[in-house]
Write a protein that holds these residues in place. Structure first.
Motif, PDB file in Angstrom:
ATOM      1  N   SER A  68      50.323   4.182  58.379  1.00 37.48           N
ATOM      2  CA  SER A  68      49.793   3.196  57.433  1.00 37.48           C
ATOM      3  C   SER A  68      50.732   2.001  57.333  1.00 37.48           C
ATOM      4  N   HIS A  69      52.041   2.278  57.301  1.00 39.56           N
ATOM      5  CA  HIS A  69      53.042   1.203  57.245  1.00 39.56           C
ATOM      6  C   HIS A  69      52.940   0.318  58.490  1.00 39.56           C
ATOM      7  N   LEU A  70      52.812   0.923  59.669  1.00 41.89           N
ATOM      8  CA  LEU A  70      52.661   0.144  60.900  1.00 41.89           C
ATOM      9  C   LEU A  70      51.420  -0.737  60.837  1.00 41.89           C
ATOM     10  N   ALA A  71      50.315  -0.162  60.376  1.00 39.82           N
ATOM     11  CA  ALA A  71      49.059  -0.917  60.306  1.00 39.82           C
ATOM     12  C   ALA A  71      49.183  -2.111  59.359  1.00 39.82           C
ATOM     13  N   GLU A  72      49.976  -1.965  58.319  1.00 41.46           N
ATOM     14  CA  GLU A  72      50.135  -3.044  57.344  1.00 41.46           C
ATOM     15  C   GLU A  72      51.111  -4.116  57.804  1.00 41.46           C
ATOM     16  N   THR A  73      52.071  -3.764  58.674  1.00 39.98           N
ATOM     17  CA  THR A  73      53.141  -4.701  59.000  1.00 39.98           C
ATOM     18  C   THR A  73      53.044  -5.326  60.389  1.00 39.98           C
ATOM     19  N   LEU A  74      52.396  -4.665  61.344  1.00 42.15           N
ATOM     20  CA  LEU A  74      52.266  -5.252  62.677  1.00 42.15           C
ATOM     21  C   LEU A  74      51.218  -6.352  62.660  1.00 42.15           C
ATOM     22  N   LEU A  75      51.465  -7.395  63.438  1.00 39.66           N
ATOM     23  CA  LEU A  75      50.542  -8.526  63.488  1.00 39.66           C
ATOM     24  C   LEU A  75      49.520  -8.343  64.607  1.00 39.66           C
ATOM     25  N   THR A  76      48.321  -8.803  64.366  1.00 41.37           N
ATOM     26  CA  THR A  76      47.296  -8.818  65.402  1.00 41.37           C
ATOM     27  C   THR A  76      47.599  -9.988  66.344  1.00 41.37           C
ATOM     28  N   PRO A  77      47.013 -10.008  67.539  1.00 38.73           N
ATOM     29  CA  PRO A  77      47.224 -11.163  68.422  1.00 38.73           C
ATOM     30  C   PRO A  77      46.840 -12.486  67.753  1.00 38.73           C
ATOM     31  N   GLU A  78      45.780 -12.481  66.971  1.00 33.65           N
ATOM     32  CA  GLU A  78      45.361 -13.706  66.278  1.00 33.65           C
ATOM     33  C   GLU A  78      46.402 -14.138  65.248  1.00 33.65           C
ATOM     34  N   GLU A  79      46.964 -13.179  64.510  1.00 34.62           N
ATOM     35  CA  GLU A  79      47.987 -13.508  63.515  1.00 34.62           C
ATOM     36  C   GLU A  79      49.252 -14.032  64.184  1.00 34.62           C
ATOM     37  N   ALA A 122      52.753 -18.590  65.519  1.00 36.21           N
ATOM     38  CA  ALA A 122      53.416 -19.385  66.552  1.00 36.21           C
ATOM     39  C   ALA A 122      53.049 -20.859  66.402  1.00 36.21           C
ATOM     40  N   GLU A 123      51.791 -21.118  66.138  1.00 35.42           N
ATOM     41  CA  GLU A 123      51.359 -22.508  65.946  1.00 35.42           C
ATOM     42  C   GLU A 123      52.014 -23.113  64.710  1.00 35.42           C
ATOM     43  N   GLN A 124      52.150 -22.334  63.651  1.00 34.85           N
ATOM     44  CA  GLN A 124      52.825 -22.828  62.448  1.00 34.85           C
ATOM     45  C   GLN A 124      54.287 -23.150  62.747  1.00 34.85           C
ATOM     46  N   ALA A 125      54.933 -22.317  63.557  1.00 32.06           N
ATOM     47  CA  ALA A 125      56.332 -22.564  63.926  1.00 32.06           C
ATOM     48  C   ALA A 125      56.450 -23.827  64.778  1.00 32.06           C
ATOM     49  N   ARG A 126      55.521 -23.988  65.752  1.00 33.78           N
ATOM     50  CA  ARG A 126      55.541 -25.200  66.580  1.00 33.78           C
ATOM     51  C   ARG A 126      55.332 -26.450  65.720  1.00 33.78           C
ATOM     52  N   ALA A 127      54.414 -26.376  64.760  1.00 28.37           N
ATOM     53  CA  ALA A 127      54.159 -27.521  63.879  1.00 28.37           C
ATOM     54  C   ALA A 127      55.396 -27.849  63.045  1.00 28.37           C
ATOM     55  N   ALA A 128      56.071 -26.808  62.552  1.00 29.14           N
ATOM     56  CA  ALA A 128      57.283 -27.027  61.760  1.00 29.14           C
ATOM     57  C   ALA A 128      58.375 -27.666  62.613  1.00 29.14           C
TER      58      ALA A 128
END
Length: 132
Positions: free
Chosen positions: A79-90, A95-101
């Motif tokens: 359950s912890h893994l499911a809550e904390t791992l990111l999907t490819p879309e996330e 990554a796009e937010q980091a590039r914009a920053a």
């Protein structure tokens, strides 16, 4: 098949139930064993029903050892893994937010080919480091 479309020969394991894993089920399930998994959303939401996932015995045992070393049950660890791992879309969104920053902060804005070259260089270095 029963009325729910389940094969009556295949054991159905519900989370929270006592399971005798030594009952020869591994061979009957072609080396895969059912692993109870809890799917729960944020605390505000009501808990959803549990799901059963079949994974290789070795994977189940490894995950159980990892969970135990973290002081967690296998169910809690998954359950912890499911809550904390990111999907490819996330991951792509972050990554796009980091590039914009970076663009806003210092003008860093590599082209697609520059990103590919940087990724290849990083892969090469990681491969080199892993060979040591």
């Amino acid at each position: 098949m029963n009325s729910m479309g389940e094969d009556e020969e295949t054991p159905v394991i519900h989370s929270g139930s006592a399971v005798d894993w030594s009952a020869g089920r591994e061979t009957r399930l072609d080396g895969y064993v059912p692993v109870p998994v809890s799917w729960r959303g944020p605390i505000k939401e009501a808990a959803m029903s549990d799901a059963n996932v079949r994974i290789p015995t070795e994977a189940r045992d490894r995950l159980a050892r990892i969970a135990s070393s973290e002081g967690m049950s296998l169910r809690g660890y998954l359950s912890h893994l499911a809550e904390t791992l990111l999907t490819p879309e996330e991951r792509a969104e972050r990554a796009e937010q980091a590039r914009a920053a970076l663009r806003e902060w210092n003008g860093y804005d590599p082209s697609v080919s520059e990103q590919a070259a940087l990724d290849a260089e990083l892969d090469r270095r990681l491969s080199e480091a892993g060979a040591r």
